[in-house]
Motif scaffolding. Structure first.
Motif, PDB file in Angstrom:
ATOM      1  N   GLY A 267       1.010  -1.043  -0.006  1.00 52.45           N
ATOM      2  CA  GLY A 267       0.237  -0.181   0.300  1.00 52.45           C
ATOM      3  C   GLY A 267       0.632   1.329  -0.494  1.00 52.45           C
ATOM      4  O   GLY A 267       2.022   1.281  -0.505  1.00 52.45           O
ATOM      5  N   GLU A 268      -0.072   2.532   0.576  1.00 52.68           N
ATOM      6  CA  GLU A 268       0.690   3.501   0.113  1.00 52.68           C
ATOM      7  C   GLU A 268       2.116   3.846   1.439  1.00 52.68           C
ATOM      8  O   GLU A 268       2.704   5.027   1.715  1.00 52.68           O
ATOM      9  N   GLY A 269       1.877   2.852   2.469  1.00 52.90           N
ATOM     10  CA  GLY A 269       3.541   3.538   3.242  1.00 52.90           C
ATOM     11  C   GLY A 269       3.444   3.872   4.263  1.00 52.90           C
ATOM     12  O   GLY A 269       2.181   4.755   4.412  1.00 52.90           O
ATOM     13  N   GLN A 316       8.730   2.425   3.892  1.00 50.35           N
ATOM     14  CA  GLN A 316       8.550   3.522   3.201  1.00 50.35           C
ATOM     15  C   GLN A 316       7.403   4.073   2.138  1.00 50.35           C
ATOM     16  O   GLN A 316       7.154   3.242   1.408  1.00 50.35           O
ATOM     17  N   PRO A 317       7.629   5.083   2.540  1.00 50.79           N
ATOM     18  CA  PRO A 317       5.893   5.869   1.622  1.00 50.79           C
ATOM     19  C   PRO A 317       6.048   5.385   0.041  1.00 50.79           C
ATOM     20  O   PRO A 317       7.267   5.370  -0.476  1.00 50.79           O
ATOM     21  N   GLY A 318       5.314   4.977  -0.124  1.00 51.35           N
ATOM     22  CA  GLY A 318       5.141   4.311  -1.928  1.00 51.35           C
ATOM     23  C   GLY A 318       5.248   2.757  -1.730  1.00 51.35           C
ATOM     24  O   GLY A 318       4.827   2.429  -3.293  1.00 51.35           O
ATOM     25  N   ARG A 319       6.000   2.290  -0.371  1.00 53.00           N
ATOM     26  CA  ARG A 319       6.692   1.264  -1.128  1.00 53.00           C
ATOM     27  C   ARG A 319       5.746   0.130   0.080  1.00 53.00           C
ATOM     28  O   ARG A 319       6.034  -1.110   0.167  1.00 53.00           O
ATOM     29  N   GLY A 320       4.635   0.360   0.468  1.00 53.26           N
ATOM     30  CA  GLY A 320       4.291  -0.555   1.014  1.00 53.26           C
ATOM     31  C   GLY A 320       4.939  -0.763   3.392  1.00 53.26           C
ATOM     32  O   GLY A 320       5.732  -0.463   3.127  1.00 53.26           O
TER      33      GLY A 320
END
Length: 332
Positions: A267-269, A316-320
């Motif tokens: 998900g969005e992290g 990490q933001p954007g990496r789950g």
């Protein structure tokens, strides 16, 4: 010092013991009497000075104990040299340190209680206010039946949320007070995870999240199944909320030292600034949903750590996000 009865009795006893010797010395010669009296006075003076010094040290210890009683915990651990008074001073210093630490812990707990009551009041007051407004509007005779039914649905949803919140708060209070008696039993992790997935099924369906289970059928852990399933269910709900139309993967790993359960999503992290506070009660991160309370992950952390496990999160933001649960093998 002379106010102490034991000192007065000591000097009176010494005088009574010395009096026969003074009489014998006086009968022998005047010089012998003067010598005996002088020796006795010198010994009594030396004893008096030593006793006065000891009482001075005891008064200092008494002053320090009075300061401790008044809440002033400053005390120098190197004030005394070797001896009985040094041992007494050392023990008093240890008690002082323990009292200071207890006072600091009590102050922290009082602040935590105050913050918790404030948070609970806020969490309950908001839906109560909303429901009271809807009830007032429903009392208007011109309201349409469809609108009335919608208000009833919203009130029912708010009541369900409040019931969940109160039950969660009671569970958190029991966990923090260590009033929960865990019943560890050998449990297959697959059955544990399936039970957790059933608890988070509504969120999985709501957000269109796919689950992938990678866990051996014979992988077994000794833990409390009911509480641990609730901890995993809270983590799965969190992953589902932040991985809409995505995937949640559950993996199990075993080695000579630890057993691991890993739950990760694509998900969005999580914002790096939120990571240190993620398991704090009522903490809502920057990506939190509007109806988030901030209690689920805190409860998961309490449940897992109470069973000698650890819970960590990497993201990490954007990496789950990746939640790692570890149980260290007990060496007998």
């Amino acid at each position: 010092m002379m106010r102490n009865k034991e000192i007065v009795l000591f000097y009176a006893g010494c005088l009574g013991l010395c009096l026969p010797f003074f009489l014998i010395a006086g009968a022998a010669s005047t010089e012998m009497l003067v010598l005996c009296v002088s020796e006795a006075l010198m010994l009594l003076c030396a004893f008096g000075l030593f006793t006065a010094w000891r009482y001075h040290r005891l008064r200092q210890l008494n002053d320090q104990m009075r300061k401790v009683r008044e809440g002033r915990y400053q005390m120098n651990p190197q004030d005394y040299e070797e001896g009985e008074l040094s041992i007494l001073h050392s023990e008093i210093y240890k008690v002082t340190v323990q009292l200071r630490e207890s006072a600091e812990q009590l102050q922290t707990q009082q602040q935590l209680l105050s913050d918790s009551l404030s948070d609970i009041s806020h969490q309950l007051k908001t839906p109560l206010t909303s429901m009271m407004m809807m009830v007032d509007l429903m009392q208007q005779p011109q309201m349409e039946q469809a609108q009335r039914q919608e208000f009833l649905r919203l009130i029912a949803a708010q009541l369900t949320r409040m019931r969940w919140l109160i039950q969660s708060l009671l569970k958190m209070a029991k966990l923090e007070a260590r009033a929960v008696q865990f019943m560890p039993q050998p449990t297959t992790v697959r059955s544990l995870i399936n039970r957790s997935l059933s608890q988070a099924e509504a969120e999985m369906v709501r957000y269109g999240v796919e689950t992938v289970l990678d866990c051996p059928a014979d992988f077994t852990l000794t833990l409390d199944e009911n509480w641990t399933a609730e901890a995993l269910g809270n983590i799965l709900r969190n992953c589902a909320e932040h991985a809409q139309q995505g995937q949640v993967r559950i993996m199990c790993m075993h080695n000579a030292l630890v057993d691991e359960i890993v739950i990760e999503d694509n998900g969005e992290g999580i914002d790096p600034a939120d990571l240190p506070h993620l398991f704090e009660r009522f903490y809502r991160g920057r990506n939190a949903k509007p109806d988030s309370v901030g209690i689920g992950l805190a409860m998961s952390y309490q449940i897992i750590t109470a069973q000698s496990g650890t819970l960590q999160v990497f993201s990490q933001p954007g990496r789950g996000s990746r939640f790692v649960i570890r149980f260290v093998h007990q060496i007998v």
